[in-house]
Design a protein around this motif. Structure first.
Motif, mmCIF file in Angstrom:
data_model
loop_
_atom_site.group_PDB
_atom_site.id
_atom_site.type_symbol
_atom_site.label_atom_id
_atom_site.label_comp_id
_atom_site.label_asym_id
_atom_site.label_seq_id
_atom_site.Cartn_x
_atom_site.Cartn_y
_atom_site.Cartn_z
ATOM 1 N N ILE A 109 -4.902 -11.512 -2.878
ATOM 2 C CA ILE A 109 -4.395 -12.149 -1.874
ATOM 3 C C ILE A 109 -4.981 -11.771 -0.567
ATOM 4 C CG2 ILE A 109 -2.340 -12.095 -0.418
ATOM 5 C CD1 ILE A 109 -0.321 -11.750 -2.944
ATOM 6 N N TRP A 110 -5.469 -10.682 -0.319
ATOM 7 C CA TRP A 110 -6.136 -10.245 0.919
ATOM 8 C C TRP A 110 -7.692 -10.141 0.722
ATOM 9 C CZ3 TRP A 110 -1.053 -8.421 -0.125
ATOM 10 C CH2 TRP A 110 -0.330 -8.820 0.943
ATOM 11 N N ASN A 111 -8.303 -10.030 -0.535
ATOM 12 C CA ASN A 111 -9.674 -10.035 -0.450
ATOM 13 C C ASN A 111 -10.449 -9.123 0.438
ATOM 14 O OD1 ASN A 111 -10.167 -12.236 -2.807
ATOM 15 N ND2 ASN A 111 -9.106 -13.509 -1.274
ATOM 16 N N ASP A 112 -9.913 -8.048 0.731
ATOM 17 C CA ASP A 112 -10.537 -7.122 1.454
ATOM 18 C C ASP A 112 -10.994 -5.937 0.792
ATOM 19 O OD1 ASP A 112 -11.270 -5.128 3.378
ATOM 20 O OD2 ASP A 112 -9.633 -5.794 4.796
ATOM 21 N N PRO A 113 -12.367 -5.529 0.751
ATOM 22 C CA PRO A 113 -12.759 -4.503 -0.127
ATOM 23 C C PRO A 113 -12.202 -3.134 0.309
ATOM 24 C CG PRO A 113 -14.592 -5.367 1.038
ATOM 25 C CD PRO A 113 -13.403 -6.354 1.173
ATOM 26 N N ARG A 114 -12.019 -3.204 1.771
ATOM 27 C CA ARG A 114 -11.385 -1.791 2.169
ATOM 28 C C ARG A 114 -9.992 -1.546 1.514
ATOM 29 N NH1 ARG A 114 -11.389 -3.114 8.346
ATOM 30 N NH2 ARG A 114 -10.140 -4.813 7.489
ATOM 31 N N THR A 115 -9.460 -2.428 0.963
ATOM 32 C CA THR A 115 -8.208 -2.030 0.042
ATOM 33 C C THR A 115 -8.466 -0.869 -0.908
ATOM 34 O OG1 THR A 115 -6.921 -4.161 0.237
ATOM 35 C CG2 THR A 115 -6.397 -2.772 -1.720
ATOM 36 N N ARG A 158 -3.440 -7.539 -8.896
ATOM 37 C CA ARG A 158 -2.454 -8.976 -8.889
ATOM 38 C C ARG A 158 -2.101 -9.438 -7.705
ATOM 39 N NH1 ARG A 158 1.130 -9.683 -14.135
ATOM 40 N NH2 ARG A 158 0.468 -11.762 -13.535
ATOM 41 N N ILE A 159 -1.846 -8.079 -6.757
ATOM 42 C CA ILE A 159 -1.199 -8.466 -5.420
ATOM 43 C C ILE A 159 -2.443 -8.279 -4.332
ATOM 44 C CG2 ILE A 159 0.496 -8.032 -3.899
ATOM 45 C CD1 ILE A 159 2.310 -7.595 -6.362
ATOM 46 N N LEU A 160 -2.385 -6.964 -4.165
ATOM 47 C CA LEU A 160 -3.544 -6.526 -2.965
ATOM 48 C C LEU A 160 -4.759 -7.343 -3.078
ATOM 49 C CD1 LEU A 160 -2.385 -2.846 -2.839
ATOM 50 C CD2 LEU A 160 -2.286 -4.819 -0.906
ATOM 51 N N ARG A 161 -5.413 -6.968 -4.208
ATOM 52 C CA ARG A 161 -7.033 -7.513 -4.146
ATOM 53 C C ARG A 161 -7.045 -9.121 -3.991
ATOM 54 N NH1 ARG A 161 -9.664 -5.333 -9.229
ATOM 55 N NH2 ARG A 161 -11.704 -6.437 -8.592
ATOM 56 N N VAL A 218 0.939 -1.145 0.065
ATOM 57 C CA VAL A 218 -0.074 0.012 0.017
ATOM 58 C C VAL A 218 0.833 1.254 -0.092
ATOM 59 C CG1 VAL A 218 -1.656 1.555 1.524
ATOM 60 C CG2 VAL A 218 -2.049 -1.001 0.942
ATOM 61 N N ASN A 219 1.798 1.305 0.736
ATOM 62 C CA ASN A 219 2.769 2.725 1.042
ATOM 63 C C ASN A 219 3.425 2.678 -0.398
ATOM 64 O OD1 ASN A 219 1.871 3.048 3.492
ATOM 65 N ND2 ASN A 219 3.507 2.096 4.508
ATOM 66 N N LEU A 220 3.917 1.623 -1.019
ATOM 67 C CA LEU A 220 4.696 1.611 -2.245
ATOM 68 C C LEU A 220 3.612 2.103 -3.268
ATOM 69 C CD1 LEU A 220 7.222 0.824 -3.974
ATOM 70 C CD2 LEU A 220 6.420 -1.420 -4.059
ATOM 71 N N TYR A 221 2.628 1.622 -3.401
ATOM 72 C CA TYR A 221 1.774 2.217 -4.469
ATOM 73 C C TYR A 221 1.539 3.683 -4.214
ATOM 74 C CZ TYR A 221 -2.588 2.114 -7.311
ATOM 75 O OH TYR A 221 -3.446 2.702 -8.238
ATOM 76 N N ASN A 222 1.125 4.029 -2.954
ATOM 77 C CA ASN A 222 0.855 5.304 -2.815
ATOM 78 C C ASN A 222 2.102 6.455 -3.225
ATOM 79 O OD1 ASN A 222 -1.956 4.863 -2.167
ATOM 80 N ND2 ASN A 222 -1.410 4.755 -0.117
#
Length: 260
Positions: free
Chosen positions: A156-162, A151-154, A99-103
């Motif tokens: 792997i974590w399956n958390d819509p809050r991402t 391809r990674i965050l969504r 998340v930090n890397l993306y931002n």
């Protein structure tokens, strides 16, 4: 002729824009849950402290004020993260890392092209934004912002809050948080980000019985489940939506999250 070409390019870009599907990049689905190593994000926190400005429901970035030294420091932070093998860390450390890397990369891309009216102006001639461009190499693998998010965050974590955690440098986007993500604060930050967005007019607007939602809920509907499940999610933070059963409109503002 130039104006016509520009218009056609814009129309093509908007017409072809669609949200990528969540498709796992299997290589990154690996972690070391026994690891107690942590990843430092203080450089990113320092940048946030200096340049993120809270104005009403928006968290804006004072791009114009960023010093050359801090631009270099941001690039050094991104470079430092690129030298880390995230697969050697726990899932909790990995989430904050991505998340930090993306931002940070998103802000860096804006700074490289500033002044610019919208992130959608970045990328190639026929591109709608920079999300499909290779922006970093990790473990000798080239990654795009789309790779990190879809391809990674969504998957792997399956958390819509991402969707409330990653920031696309636009006014319509969930806010860039005023704290860098860490393994320890992730759940609290995700809850805070969700509440901020859903209780803001850019996330959910219910005026005189007319409901307008962010297009995030249309583009990524699959992540929020059925319409009933979506409204159950929204109602956790905006209770008056519990009984809503009318028409839904969608809007999104791609204007840059720039502090004037």
């Amino acid at each position: 002729m130039l104006r016509l070409l520009t218009l056609l390019t814009t129309l093509i870009s908007f017409a072809t824009f669609s949200a990528p599907k969540s498709e796992l990049w299997q290589y990154w689905d690996s972690s070391n849950e026994e690891s107690t190593q942590t990843i430092a994000h203080q450089s990113w926190q320092t940048f946030i402290d200096r340049y993120v400005v809270v104005e009403g429901e928006h968290h804006l970035v004072n791009y114009k004020a960023v010093s050359q030294a801090d631009k270099r420091a941001l690039k050094q932070y991104i470079q430092a993260l690129s030298s880390i093998n995230p697969r050697e860390y726990s899932r909790a450390e990995q989430y904050a890392y991505w998340v930090n890397l993306y931002n940070a990369i998103t802000v860096d891309l804006i700074l490289d092209s500033y002044p610019v009216k919208s992130i959608t102006k970045l990328g190639g001639l026929f591109s709608f934004g920079p999300w499909g461009d290779e922006v970093i190499h990790i473990n000798d693998k080239a990654l795009t912002l789309n790779d990190i998010e879809h391809r990674i965050l969504r998957p792997i974590w399956n958390d819509p809050r991402t969707h409330y955690a990653v920031n696309c440098a636009s006014l319509g986007c969930p806010n860039l948080q005023t704290s860098a993500f860490t393994a320890d604060n992730t759940q609290a930050l995700l809850e805070q980000a969700a509440k901020e967005f859903i209780t803001s007019t850019k996330g959910v607007s219910l005026i005189e019985g007319k409901l307008t939602l962010s297009e995030i809920y249309d583009w990524f509907a699959v992540d929020f489940g059925t319409k009933q499940q979506l409204f159950e999610h929204l109602a956790q933070y905006k209770g008056e939506l519990k009984s809503y059963s009318g028409k839904v409109n969608y809007e999104y503002d791609w204007s840059l999250n720039d502090a004037k």
